[in-house]
Design a protein around this motif. Sequence first.
Motif, PDB file in Angstrom:
ATOM      1  N   ALA A 163      -8.843  35.879  32.809  1.00  0.00           N
ATOM      2  CA  ALA A 163      -9.177  34.769  33.699  1.00  0.00           C
ATOM      3  C   ALA A 163      -9.039  35.114  35.171  1.00  0.00           C
ATOM      4  O   ALA A 163      -9.555  34.405  36.031  1.00  0.00           O
ATOM      5  CB  ALA A 163      -8.288  33.562  33.382  1.00  0.00           C
ATOM      6  N   LEU A 174      -5.721  33.089  40.487  1.00  0.00           N
ATOM      7  CA  LEU A 174      -6.890  32.271  40.162  1.00  0.00           C
ATOM      8  C   LEU A 174      -7.579  31.777  41.425  1.00  0.00           C
ATOM      9  O   LEU A 174      -8.803  31.661  41.472  1.00  0.00           O
ATOM     10  CB  LEU A 174      -6.473  31.081  39.296  1.00  0.00           C
ATOM     11  CG  LEU A 174      -5.828  31.419  37.943  1.00  0.00           C
ATOM     12  CD1 LEU A 174      -5.177  30.186  37.346  1.00  0.00           C
ATOM     13  CD2 LEU A 174      -6.853  32.001  36.992  1.00  0.00           C
ATOM     14  N   TYR A 181     -18.053  36.228  38.113  1.00  0.00           N
ATOM     15  CA  TYR A 181     -16.668  36.114  37.678  1.00  0.00           C
ATOM     16  C   TYR A 181     -16.085  37.464  37.273  1.00  0.00           C
ATOM     17  O   TYR A 181     -14.930  37.780  37.582  1.00  0.00           O
ATOM     18  CB  TYR A 181     -16.545  35.120  36.519  1.00  0.00           C
ATOM     19  CG  TYR A 181     -16.241  33.717  36.977  1.00  0.00           C
ATOM     20  CD1 TYR A 181     -14.971  33.360  37.390  1.00  0.00           C
ATOM     21  CD2 TYR A 181     -17.231  32.741  37.027  1.00  0.00           C
ATOM     22  CE1 TYR A 181     -14.684  32.072  37.822  1.00  0.00           C
ATOM     23  CE2 TYR A 181     -16.964  31.448  37.459  1.00  0.00           C
ATOM     24  CZ  TYR A 181     -15.683  31.126  37.849  1.00  0.00           C
ATOM     25  OH  TYR A 181     -15.395  29.861  38.290  1.00  0.00           O
ATOM     26  N   PHE A 206     -11.216  31.450  32.703  1.00  0.00           N
ATOM     27  CA  PHE A 206     -10.743  30.982  34.005  1.00  0.00           C
ATOM     28  C   PHE A 206     -10.525  29.473  33.985  1.00  0.00           C
ATOM     29  O   PHE A 206      -9.495  28.966  34.447  1.00  0.00           O
ATOM     30  CB  PHE A 206     -11.750  31.358  35.083  1.00  0.00           C
ATOM     31  CG  PHE A 206     -11.446  30.786  36.448  1.00  0.00           C
ATOM     32  CD1 PHE A 206     -10.623  31.460  37.325  1.00  0.00           C
ATOM     33  CD2 PHE A 206     -11.988  29.565  36.841  1.00  0.00           C
ATOM     34  CE1 PHE A 206     -10.336  30.940  38.579  1.00  0.00           C
ATOM     35  CE2 PHE A 206     -11.712  29.038  38.085  1.00  0.00           C
ATOM     36  CZ  PHE A 206     -10.883  29.729  38.958  1.00  0.00           C
TER      37      PHE A 206
END
Length: 254
Positions: free
Chosen positions: A23, A159, A173, A237
Amino acid sequence: MTLFDQGILFLVSLVANLFSALAGGGAGLLQLPALLFLGLPFGVALATHKVASVFLGLGATARHMKSSSLNWRFAVFILLAGLPGVVVGASWILQVDDRLAQGLLGLLTLGLGIYSWFKPELGRVEQLQNRDFRGYLIGFVALFAIGALNGSLTSGTGLFVTLWLVRWFGLDYKSAVAYTLVLVGIFWNGSGALTLGIIGEIEWNWLPALILGSLIGGYLGAHFAIVKGNLLVKRSFEVVTVLVGLSLLVKAVI
């Protein structure tokens, strides 16, 4: 620590860092509460967690370097923006009560996941943008602020870096996570660990299991991200940001 305690730490670290490598952050969701539950004071647990997080970056980097081509000039820009913030944040956190800060961070982190979920095309394809002076200046200020959060708080600030690289600079991503794991995982967390180790305390006896779990989990998470592609990374994520946000809100209230 008993061998049983080391086994628990290894399993928690393995799972936490595997999902974090997928993530682009969030290892503290499981790892830090485990250290607190097993009896470490907050400041010691935070410093110990930061040291272990460096090995998440090393494990993930070992896999990403085989197939990812990072733009090293852009990587240096991220380092120069974030590292001073990390040192400032790490120097500040041991002097304040973090409950309010964790609550606000929880709301913001939860919002990141919801925002990404309702933007289905966000980060699916790389569309580079904001690479002029104004774009880099705003990006620098934001990365400095995220660096301060990374040094001062416990869960999920990687994050923030991942989504900022996607939203502001137009990375997909998978690429954003690679930058986050290499730069935040190794250098930002390393600076935070060093600062906290100098002004605080690290529980060295607890680190072998945490380091092993971080290395293996980081490598496996990076492998799955590369093999499965952007959709899995994006969904990971979103799930991790929501869980981290809720976790921080619960810790702020209790």
